[in-house]
Design an enzyme around this catalytic site. Structure first.
Site, PDB file in Angstrom:
ATOM      1  N   CYS A  99       3.974   8.066   1.664  1.00  0.00           N
ATOM      2  CA  CYS A  99       4.900   8.242   0.542  1.00  0.00           C
ATOM      3  C   CYS A  99       6.262   8.741   1.053  1.00  0.00           C
ATOM      4  O   CYS A  99       7.013   7.990   1.647  1.00  0.00           O
ATOM      5  CB  CYS A  99       4.288   9.166  -0.500  1.00  0.00           C
ATOM      6  N   HIS A 202      -0.766   6.634  -1.584  1.00  0.00           N
ATOM      7  CA  HIS A 202      -1.470   7.793  -1.022  1.00  0.00           C
ATOM      8  C   HIS A 202      -2.914   7.411  -0.682  1.00  0.00           C
ATOM      9  O   HIS A 202      -3.815   7.568  -1.512  1.00  0.00           O
ATOM     10  CB  HIS A 202      -1.448   8.959  -2.018  1.00  0.00           C
ATOM     11  N   GLU A 204      -5.001   8.968   1.153  1.00  0.00           N
ATOM     12  CA  GLU A 204      -5.880  10.142   1.211  1.00  0.00           C
ATOM     13  C   GLU A 204      -6.529  10.452  -0.126  1.00  0.00           C
ATOM     14  O   GLU A 204      -7.546  11.171  -0.184  1.00  0.00           O
ATOM     15  CB  GLU A 204      -5.104  11.368   1.717  1.00  0.00           C
TER      16      GLU A 204
END
Length: 253
Positions: A99, A202, A204
């Site tokens: 990001c 993202h 994660e």
């Protein structure tokens, strides 16, 4: 000595704990060890890989744009990350930007950013509320022949959308490796480095899907090889998935 490669993860001094913990978990699941990098005390940490994480906006003055009024830019963190990125490029340190991290990679290479994608690409339904952002998904297309395409092993991908800015003018030496339908870059990379990838989404926060775990697995694999080469190890110590000092992308995917 800890056999796991050490991956530095940048973050602000205050805040973004959830994202850091999710990135640290992803790295651990992939066989690495995450260490927190903040604007104080980061210079002495020996790294095998680097993650430039998300967070507050990149300072617009770096791409000749007027800053937002009353916005708190994190200058100490940005200076740290730019120094780390310069070091990473010089040493071919495996690097993943997430990001804001991807945006900073672009700006550092002389590129610019869209300051407000909601206004710029209206009526694209970018969600504004954090709860909608977590659940919202959009489709992106991966560019065949890129490292990201080889790692993830697919041409279409559904990703989250938690950003308000995005890559505009592409920085020197960078290639767009994924775009959404309106043309906004969703991933960039450098072909002159072994692992230097930035993603606007993202990953994660999407670890329940194997395709996103592959990105962290590829990062850790690259970090293992970097560590072996730094230590001057014999050829037998280079991890599987590497060939003549370069990563065999199709094997590591």
């Amino acid at each position: 000595m800890d056999p796991r490669p050490t991956i530095g993860v940048t973050r602000p001094t205050v805040g973004d704990l959830l994202s850091f913990l999710a990135i640290a978990l992803a790295i651990r699941l992939a066989g690495g060890r995450a260490v927190r990098l903040e604007s104080s005390g980061w210079k002495q940490v020996r790294l095998d890989g680097l993650v430039l994480s998300g967070g507050s906006d990149v300072f617009p003055g770096r791409f000749q744009t007027r800053p937002k009024a009353d916005y708190s830019y994190d200058h100490p963190r940005e200076q740290m990350e730019l120094a780390l990125l310069e070091r990473a490029l010089a040493e071919d340190l495996p690097t993943l930007g997430i990001c804001r991290g991807a945006q900073l990679m672009n700006v550092a290479a002389g590129g610019s950013l869209h300051m407000d994608v909601v206004k710029r690409f209206h009526p694209t339904p970018y969600p504004q509320h954090w709860l909608r952002q977590i659940h919202f998904r959009k489709q992106v297309s991966l560019t065949p022949g890129t490292r990201l395409h080889a790692i993830l092993g697919c041409e279409r991908l559904w990703v989250n959308s938690i950003h308000s800015q995005a890559v505009d003018r592409l920085g020197e030496g960078l290639t767009v490796s994924a775009r959404e339908e309106n043309g906004v870059p969703q991933a960039i990379e450098r072909s002159d480095r072994d692992f230097c990838i930035g993603v606007q989404f993202h990953p994660e926060l999407l670890l329940h899907r194997q395709v996103f775990r592959r990105l962290f697995e590829a990062l850790v694999l690259s970090a293992r090889a970097y560590r072996a080469q730094r230590q001057g190890g014999a050829a037998g110590s280079v991890p599987a998935g590497w060939r003549d000092g370069r990563r065999d992308l199709h094997r590591s995917a």
